[in-house]
Design an enzyme around this catalytic site. Structure first.
Site, PDB file in Angstrom:
ATOM      1  N   GLY A   1      15.937  -4.808 -30.574  1.00  0.00           N
ATOM      2  CA  GLY A   1      15.289  -4.997 -31.870  1.00  0.00           C
ATOM      3  C   GLY A   1      14.531  -6.311 -31.854  1.00  0.00           C
ATOM      4  N   LYS A   2      13.279  -6.302 -32.333  1.00  0.00           N
ATOM      5  CA  LYS A   2      12.449  -7.499 -32.224  1.00  0.00           C
ATOM      6  C   LYS A   2      13.070  -8.707 -32.916  1.00  0.00           C
ATOM      7  CE  LYS A   2       7.963  -5.422 -31.367  1.00  0.00           C
ATOM      8  NZ  LYS A   2       7.904  -6.076 -30.033  1.00  0.00           N
TER       9      LYS A   2
ATOM     10  N   ALA B   1      16.297  -9.267 -33.629  1.00  0.00           N
ATOM     11  CA  ALA B   1      17.492  -9.690 -32.900  1.00  0.00           C
ATOM     12  C   ALA B   1      17.126 -10.346 -31.576  1.00  0.00           C
ATOM     13  CB  ALA B   1      18.410  -8.493 -32.666  1.00  0.00           C
TER      14      ALA B   1
ATOM     15  N   GLU C   1       9.226  -4.976 -37.925  1.00  0.00           N
ATOM     16  CA  GLU C   1      10.089  -3.801 -37.802  1.00  0.00           C
ATOM     17  C   GLU C   1      10.992  -3.627 -39.018  1.00  0.00           C
ATOM     18  OE1 GLU C   1      10.574  -2.838 -33.045  1.00  0.00           O
ATOM     19  OE2 GLU C   1      12.123  -4.059 -34.002  1.00  0.00           O
TER      20      GLU C   1
ATOM     21  N   THR D   1      -1.300 -13.497 -27.424  1.00  0.00           N
ATOM     22  CA  THR D   1      -0.688 -13.304 -26.107  1.00  0.00           C
ATOM     23  C   THR D   1      -1.461 -12.226 -25.355  1.00  0.00           C
ATOM     24  OG1 THR D   1       0.943 -11.775 -27.077  1.00  0.00           O
ATOM     25  CG2 THR D   1       1.574 -14.080 -26.876  1.00  0.00           C
TER      26      THR D   1
ATOM     27  N   ALA E   1      11.248  -7.164 -23.507  1.00  0.00           N
ATOM     28  CA  ALA E   1      11.460  -8.218 -24.507  1.00  0.00           C
ATOM     29  C   ALA E   1      10.626  -9.466 -24.246  1.00  0.00           C
ATOM     30  CB  ALA E   1      12.936  -8.592 -24.568  1.00  0.00           C
TER      31      ALA E   1
ATOM     32  N   ASP F   1       9.086 -10.957 -27.443  1.00  0.00           N
ATOM     33  CA  ASP F   1      10.127 -11.516 -28.303  1.00  0.00           C
ATOM     34  C   ASP F   1      10.661 -12.822 -27.739  1.00  0.00           C
ATOM     35  OD1 ASP F   1       9.886  -9.281 -29.945  1.00  0.00           O
ATOM     36  OD2 ASP F   1      11.396  -8.161 -28.819  1.00  0.00           O
TER      37      ASP F   1
END
Length: 306
Positions: free
Chosen positions: A41-42, A44, A142, A222, A251, A254
Site C-alpha cells: 500500500g502506497k 504504508a 489510494e 520522477t 515500491a 514510495d
C-alpha cells in the site's frame, strides 16, 4: 540529530506478488511463477520507508478487522510507527493488491481498496494536529480524494508542509495543488496533471512550470532511470540516480517519497535530499517486495557517499 516528525496519511494493502518471466497479455496464462505475500500500500510503504530511514512517523489509515489488518498494524509497530490513528473497520476487508513482476523488474498491479476507501474527512478531524509537532505531512491518492483535500486544507491552515505523491494518477483540483508545499509526480502523472508529455529534461521543466503556476512551491518529477527533475526557487535541474541492477520496482516511488521527506527533515538541501531519495529508491529495486525491499539508513548513506 533529532529525528524528523512525519505524518503519513494513506493506504495499507497486502501485496500478493507473482514473479514471472514476462507479463501476460490479455487472455493469456503464464506458468512457472514464484509467489510472495508482503505488506504494501502506497501510504504504508511510505510510512515504513520514512521510519526505516530515521523519521519519527505517525500513520493514518483504515484496515479491516481481518488477519491482514491485524498483521499490518503489528508490522507498523515493529517498524516503530505510531499506529494510534490506524483505524480498524468491521464493515470492509483490508486492502489487497495483486502484482505481477517480470524478469526486468517491470510490474502490473491491480488493487481492491477495501477499508482504504472508507478513510473519511471525519477521521482526519479526529487527529489533534494542533497537539502534534509535524515537520511534513506526506500523502498519496489510494484513499478518497475528498479526504486528501480535507487533510491538505487543515495542514496548510496550520503551516504544516504537505507533500503529495499524486499516485495513482488522477486529475487534481487547482485548490488542492495550492495547498501543497511539494508535489512528486512521475512522467505519467505529470502528463495527466499538465497535458505535457514528459520524456526529457526540457519537457519536465515545462510540466513543472505549469504546476508551479498553480501554486505549489516545489515540483519533483520522477523519471525512472533518468532520475528526478527538480524545480524550486533554490535549485532546478535533473538529479541522476545511481546505477543498480533492478529486479522489482514495486515500491521504488514510495521509498523515494519516504526518503525525501526524512532527508529534508534532517536538514539536507533539496538537491541532497533528492540524491538521497534516488539512492534509497534504487536500492529498493534490487530486492523483491514492497516494504521488504526498503533499505536501512546505513545502506542509503553508504551509496549516497560512496
Amino acid at each position: 540529530m533529532t529525528a524528523p516528525k512525519i505524518l503519513v496519511i494513506g493506504s495499507s494493502n497486502t501485496d500478493m506478488v507473482i514473479q514471472t518471466d514476462r507479463l501476460p497479455t490479455p487472455g493469456e496464462t503464464v506458468l512457472g511463477g514464484e509467489f510472495l505475500m508482503n505488506p504494501g500500500g502506497k501510504g504504508a510503504n511510505q510510512a515504513v520507508a520514512a521510519a526505516r530511514l530515521g523519521g519519527k512517523v505517525s500513520f493514518v489509515s483504515r484496515v479491516g478487522t481481518d488477519i491482514f489488518g491485524q498483521e499490518a498494524i503489528e508490522g507498523f509497530q515493529q517498524s516503530g510507527i505510531d499506529t494510534q490513528f490506524v483505524f480498524q473497520d468491521s464493515t470492509a476487508p483490508s486492502g489487497i493488491a495483486l502484482i505481477l513482476v517480470n524478469q526486468e523488474g517491470e510490474n502490473s498491479i491491480a488493487v481492491a481498496p477495501g477499508a482504504n476507501g472508507l478513510l473519511r474527512p471525519a477521521d482526519i478531524d479526529s487527529i489533534p494536529l494542533n497537539q502534534l509537532v509535524i515537520d511534513f505531512l506526506l500523502m498519496q491518492l489510494e484513499v478518497p480524494i475528498d479526504t486528501v483535500e480535507h487533510a491538505a486544507r487543515r495542514a496548510h491552515a496550520m503551516g504544516i508542509k504537505t507533500v503529495l505523491n499524486p499516485a495513482p494518477a488522477q486529475k487534481l483540483s487547482d485548490h488542492l495543488i495550492q495547498q501543497l508545499f511539494m508535489i512528486t509526480p512521475n512522467e505519467t502523472e505529470a502528463y495527466l496533471l499538465t497535458g505535457v508529455e514528459v520524456h526529457d529534461e526540457p519537457s519536465a521543466h515545462e510540466a513543472a512550470n505549469m504546476l508551479q503556476d498553480k501554486g505549489v512551491e516545489i515540483v519533483i518529477i520522477t523519471m525512472g532511470a533518468y532520475g528526478a527533475f527538480v524545480k524550486s526557487r533554490d535549485f532546478t535541474g535533473l538529479v541522476p540516480p545511481p546505477e543498480v541492477r533492478p529486479i522489482d520496482t514495486t515500491a521504488a516511488g514510495d521509498t523515494f517519497n519516504g526518503a525525501l521527506v526524512v532527508a529534508l527533515g534532517m536538514g539536507k538541501t533539496l538537491e541532497e535530499a533528492v540524491r538521497f531519495a534516488n539512492c534509497a529508491a534504487a536500492l529498493s529495486t534490487t530486492k523483491m517486495g514492497a516494504q521488504a525491499s526498503i533499505p536501512a539508513f546505513a545502506e542509503v548513506e553508504g551509496l549516497f557517499y560512496g
